[in-house]
Write a protein that holds these residues in place. Structure first.
Motif, PDB file in Angstrom:
ATOM      1  N   LYS A 213       0.811  -1.216   0.000  1.00 38.45           N
ATOM      2  CA  LYS A 213       0.000   0.000   0.000  1.00 38.45           C
ATOM      3  C   LYS A 213       0.847   1.270   0.000  1.00 38.45           C
ATOM      4  N   GLN A 214       1.876   1.284   0.860  1.00 35.99           N
ATOM      5  CA  GLN A 214       2.587   2.544   1.094  1.00 35.99           C
ATOM      6  C   GLN A 214       3.730   2.798   0.115  1.00 35.99           C
ATOM      7  N   ILE A 215       4.307   1.724  -0.434  1.00 35.47           N
ATOM      8  CA  ILE A 215       5.475   1.898  -1.301  1.00 35.47           C
ATOM      9  C   ILE A 215       5.197   1.401  -2.717  1.00 35.47           C
ATOM     10  N   GLY A 216       4.530   0.247  -2.792  1.00 35.25           N
ATOM     11  CA  GLY A 216       4.351  -0.428  -4.078  1.00 35.25           C
ATOM     12  C   GLY A 216       5.491  -1.399  -4.284  1.00 35.25           C
ATOM     13  N   ALA A 217       5.173  -2.681  -4.373  1.00 32.81           N
ATOM     14  CA  ALA A 217       6.210  -3.709  -4.476  1.00 32.81           C
ATOM     15  C   ALA A 217       7.161  -3.452  -5.640  1.00 32.81           C
ATOM     16  N   ASP A 218       6.645  -2.875  -6.730  1.00 34.66           N
ATOM     17  CA  ASP A 218       7.473  -2.644  -7.919  1.00 34.66           C
ATOM     18  C   ASP A 218       8.531  -1.569  -7.712  1.00 34.66           C
ATOM     19  N   ASN A 219       8.427  -0.837  -6.612  1.00 37.69           N
ATOM     20  CA  ASN A 219       9.407   0.216  -6.338  1.00 37.69           C
ATOM     21  C   ASN A 219      10.494  -0.226  -5.359  1.00 37.69           C
ATOM     22  N   VAL A 220      10.376  -1.455  -4.839  1.00 36.70           N
ATOM     23  CA  VAL A 220      11.290  -1.893  -3.775  1.00 36.70           C
ATOM     24  C   VAL A 220      12.507  -2.596  -4.373  1.00 36.70           C
ATOM     25  N   ALA A 221      13.688  -2.067  -4.068  1.00 32.88           N
ATOM     26  CA  ALA A 221      14.939  -2.685  -4.511  1.00 32.88           C
ATOM     27  C   ALA A 221      15.313  -3.841  -3.589  1.00 32.88           C
ATOM     28  N   ALA A 222      15.202  -3.611  -2.271  1.00 34.30           N
ATOM     29  CA  ALA A 222      15.690  -4.606  -1.311  1.00 34.30           C
ATOM     30  C   ALA A 222      14.838  -4.618  -0.055  1.00 34.30           C
ATOM     31  N   ILE A 223      14.714  -5.817   0.528  1.00 31.32           N
ATOM     32  CA  ILE A 223      14.182  -6.003   1.881  1.00 31.32           C
ATOM     33  C   ILE A 223      15.351  -6.531   2.706  1.00 31.32           C
ATOM     34  N   ILE A 224      15.658  -5.829   3.809  1.00 31.63           N
ATOM     35  CA  ILE A 224      16.834  -6.194   4.613  1.00 31.63           C
ATOM     36  C   ILE A 224      16.384  -6.551   6.022  1.00 31.63           C
ATOM     37  N   ILE A 225      16.814  -7.720   6.504  1.00 28.76           N
ATOM     38  CA  ILE A 225      16.466  -8.113   7.873  1.00 28.76           C
ATOM     39  C   ILE A 225      17.585  -8.945   8.487  1.00 28.76           C
ATOM     40  N   GLU A 226      17.750  -8.807   9.798  1.00 29.01           N
ATOM     41  CA  GLU A 226      18.630  -9.693  10.563  1.00 29.01           C
ATOM     42  C   GLU A 226      17.809 -10.947  10.907  1.00 29.01           C
ATOM     43  N   PRO A 227      18.264 -12.140  10.509  1.00 25.84           N
ATOM     44  CA  PRO A 227      17.488 -13.356  10.820  1.00 25.84           C
ATOM     45  C   PRO A 227      17.299 -13.590  12.320  1.00 25.84           C
ATOM     46  N   VAL A 228      18.218 -13.102  13.144  1.00 25.14           N
ATOM     47  CA  VAL A 228      17.964 -12.897  14.571  1.00 25.14           C
ATOM     48  C   VAL A 228      18.357 -11.448  14.823  1.00 25.14           C
ATOM     49  N   LEU A 229      17.414 -10.620  15.273  1.00 24.13           N
ATOM     50  CA  LEU A 229      17.697  -9.196  15.420  1.00 24.13           C
ATOM     51  C   LEU A 229      18.634  -8.984  16.594  1.00 24.13           C
ATOM     52  N   GLY A 230      19.759  -8.303  16.359  1.00 26.37           N
ATOM     53  CA  GLY A 230      20.796  -8.186  17.375  1.00 26.37           C
ATOM     54  C   GLY A 230      20.539  -7.090  18.378  1.00 26.37           C
ATOM     55  N   GLU A 231      20.910  -5.872  18.033  1.00 22.84           N
ATOM     56  CA  GLU A 231      20.776  -4.724  18.935  1.00 22.84           C
ATOM     57  C   GLU A 231      19.333  -4.535  19.410  1.00 22.84           C
ATOM     58  N   GLY A 232      18.364  -4.927  18.587  1.00 26.34           N
ATOM     59  CA  GLY A 232      16.952  -4.786  18.949  1.00 26.34           C
ATOM     60  C   GLY A 232      16.522  -5.688  20.095  1.00 26.34           C
ATOM     61  N   GLY A 233      17.393  -6.621  20.513  1.00 19.97           N
ATOM     62  CA  GLY A 233      17.070  -7.440  21.680  1.00 19.97           C
ATOM     63  C   GLY A 233      17.085  -8.934  21.435  1.00 19.97           C
ATOM     64  N   PHE A 234      17.896  -9.388  20.460  1.00 17.60           N
ATOM     65  CA  PHE A 234      17.994 -10.828  20.155  1.00 17.60           C
ATOM     66  C   PHE A 234      16.615 -11.424  19.870  1.00 17.60           C
ATOM     67  N   ILE A 235      15.847 -10.688  19.071  1.00 16.26           N
ATOM     68  CA  ILE A 235      14.499 -11.137  18.716  1.00 16.26           C
ATOM     69  C   ILE A 235      14.614 -12.153  17.590  1.00 16.26           C
ATOM     70  N   GLU A 236      14.071 -13.346  17.836  1.00 15.11           N
ATOM     71  CA  GLU A 236      13.951 -14.349  16.772  1.00 15.11           C
ATOM     72  C   GLU A 236      12.598 -14.139  16.131  1.00 15.11           C
ATOM     73  N   PRO A 237      12.535 -13.716  14.860  1.00 15.47           N
ATOM     74  CA  PRO A 237      11.214 -13.558  14.252  1.00 15.47           C
ATOM     75  C   PRO A 237      10.404 -14.856  14.388  1.00 15.47           C
ATOM     76  N   ALA A 238       9.133 -14.733  14.774  1.00 14.64           N
ATOM     77  CA  ALA A 238       8.288 -15.909  14.990  1.00 14.64           C
ATOM     78  C   ALA A 238       8.271 -16.772  13.730  1.00 14.64           C
ATOM     79  N   LYS A 239       8.149 -18.080  13.932  1.00 13.50           N
ATOM     80  CA  LYS A 239       8.199 -19.034  12.828  1.00 13.50           C
ATOM     81  C   LYS A 239       7.185 -18.661  11.734  1.00 13.50           C
ATOM     82  N   GLY A 240       7.612 -18.815  10.496  1.00 15.96           N
ATOM     83  CA  GLY A 240       6.737 -18.534   9.364  1.00 15.96           C
ATOM     84  C   GLY A 240       6.883 -17.125   8.821  1.00 15.96           C
TER      85      GLY A 240
END
Length: 444
Positions: A213-240
């Motif tokens: 809605k806000q960006i449009g998928a066709d305008n996105v070059a990259a999605i960047i994520i830490e598979p376990v978020l470090g500085e944010g508190g060692f958050i493991e994104p929930a399964k799936g």
């Protein structure tokens, strides 16, 4: 070899008189904006111990923020880097190349997830790697927008500050930031309104909806994520969550970037944390644990994406310095030889068992999470409301430091104690460190 005795020893107050003397000199000479968790000045370090100038030996639960995974003076790192120092310190790979750089890129192609053709480019720091991953993704897709996530941390340069979600201390007063950066929700199970079990699919749906809605998928070059978020508190994104985001990226021609700077190189009990849910990133950024303490970073990815940049478009004077490359080959040799993935899994087993027992006694421990030797506890004032308790994290860290255990805090709310022991730490030191943590809880 500089063999540091593997035993804790506290012979002065911490910091001791010599450290205090050096701290006074530091205050005169070093910019005030450069902080230190604990102003004890290191004389030598190795295995699971840091020895300071006063002769105190601290148990190390920080690894220089996940850098000295193979120990702070690993034999193979010292041997290979020393030999390289004898031969030459620098030529600049962009002027006259050398084999070490090529060897590191070959090792990265072998170790990173996926069996597609891969190429790498080497840099100096994690932030530099992330910044170059964005350059490469934009060059390949001919698009500009970059999507990042709540609680993410990606560095301190102008672009990576824009990518980072935490204002203090990383962004405060340093703007304006780079444009075309968009932030969406992440699957933070412990704090998800409808509970951890619904978190993965719900957070993915929300994130994808916002991007569409806000960006449009066709305008996105990259999605960047830490598979376990470090500085944010060692958050493991929930399964799936990660598989859904990757599928969305693949379906829309978006480059999926796994930022494995803190979570990579055996830290989570796998070579890379994204392997846990079978994620194969298009690009992967690495640094920290890659070279046993020498400054090195990399972007590794699909050959056709990496090769989309024009000749001369990537580089930097020190990128892939020959001594750092030798250190990386020594670190990788050590990881394989000592099965540091197995060691990380064993550290998780020991730590989580002890921390779970502590949680039963101390309800201030709201959540225990992480994988391998990347484990954290989130502290709350009340388990029912989950109100963050940053003061407790600070007080506990201070109490541990006084007893000769180095621990770090993190988290968007500053209420997380994170544990990053060197993967080569002895189990006796690991348990002794956990005893100190338990005693600190009992006292505080």
């Amino acid at each position: 070899m500089n063999a540091v005795p593997q035993e804790r020893r506290v012979v002065t107050a911490i910091p001791g008189p010599k450290s205090q003397e050096l701290q006074a000199r530091r205050l005169d000479a070093v910019a005030g904006g450069v902080g230190s968790t604990l102003p004890v000045f290191t004389q030598r370090a190795g295995g699971g111990i840091i020895e300071d100038v006063d002769g105190n030996r601290l148990i190390d639960f920080g690894s220089g923020i996940a850098v000295t995974s193979v120990g702070a003076s690993a034999e193979a790192v010292v041997r290979r880097a020393s030999a390289q120092l004898q031969d030459f310190t620098h030529t600049c790979f962009m002027v006259t190349p050398y084999e070490g750089y090529v060897e590191v890129c070959e090792a990265l192609a072998e170790l990173t997830p996926g069996d597609h053709a891969k190429k790498s480019a080497l840099f100096n720091s994690g932030a530099e790697a992330v910044e170059n991953a964005v350059k490469i993704a934009r060059s390949y897709t001919k698009r500009q927008a970059v999507v990042v996530f709540d609680h993410g941390y990606h560095g301190r340069t102008n672009l990576t500050m824009a990518l980072t979600s935490k204002n203090m201390p990383y962004k405060q007063g340093f703007g304006p930031f780079a444009p075309e950066v968009y932030r969406v929700p992440v699957a933070y199970g412990y704090r998800w309104p409808t509970g951890a079990e619904n978190c993965g699919p719900e957070a993915a749906a929300q994130a994808i909806d916002q991007i569409s809605k806000q960006i449009g998928a066709d305008n996105v070059a990259a999605i960047i994520i830490e598979p376990v978020l470090g500085e944010g508190g060692f958050i493991e994104p929930a399964k799936g969550f990660l598989p859904a985001i990757v599928k969305f990226a693949n379906d829309n021609g978006i480059v999926f970037v796994a930022d494995e700077i803190q979570s990579g190189f055996c830290r989570t009990g796998q070579w890379f944390a994204c392997e846990d849910e079978g994620i194969v990133p298009d690009l992967i950024t690495t640094a920290k644990g890659i070279a046993g303490g020498l400054p090195l970073a990399a972007v590794t990815g699909r050959a056709e994406i990496m090769d989309s940049v024009h000749g001369g478009g990537l580089g930097g004077t020190y990128g892939g310095n020959p001594v750092a490359c030798a250190g990386a080959l020594g670190a990788i040799e050590t990881m394989k030889e000592l099965d540091l993935n197995g060691k990380a899994k064993r550290i998780e087993e020991v730590m989580k068992a002890r921390l779970t027992a502590m949680q039963e006694k101390f309800p201030v421990i709201g959540d225990i999470r992480g994988r391998g030797a990347m484990v954290a506890i989130e502290l709350v004032k009340d388990p029912a409301t989950k109100e963050p308790y940053a003061e407790a994290a600070g007080a506990l860290a201070k109490a541990c430091h006084a007893e000769g255990l180095l621990v770090l805090t993190c988290g968007t709310y500053g209420n997380v104690l994170r544990f990053l022991p060197p993967l080569v730490i002895g189990e006796d030191l690991l348990n002794e460190g956990l005893d100190i943590i338990e005693n600190a809880f009992a006292r505080i």
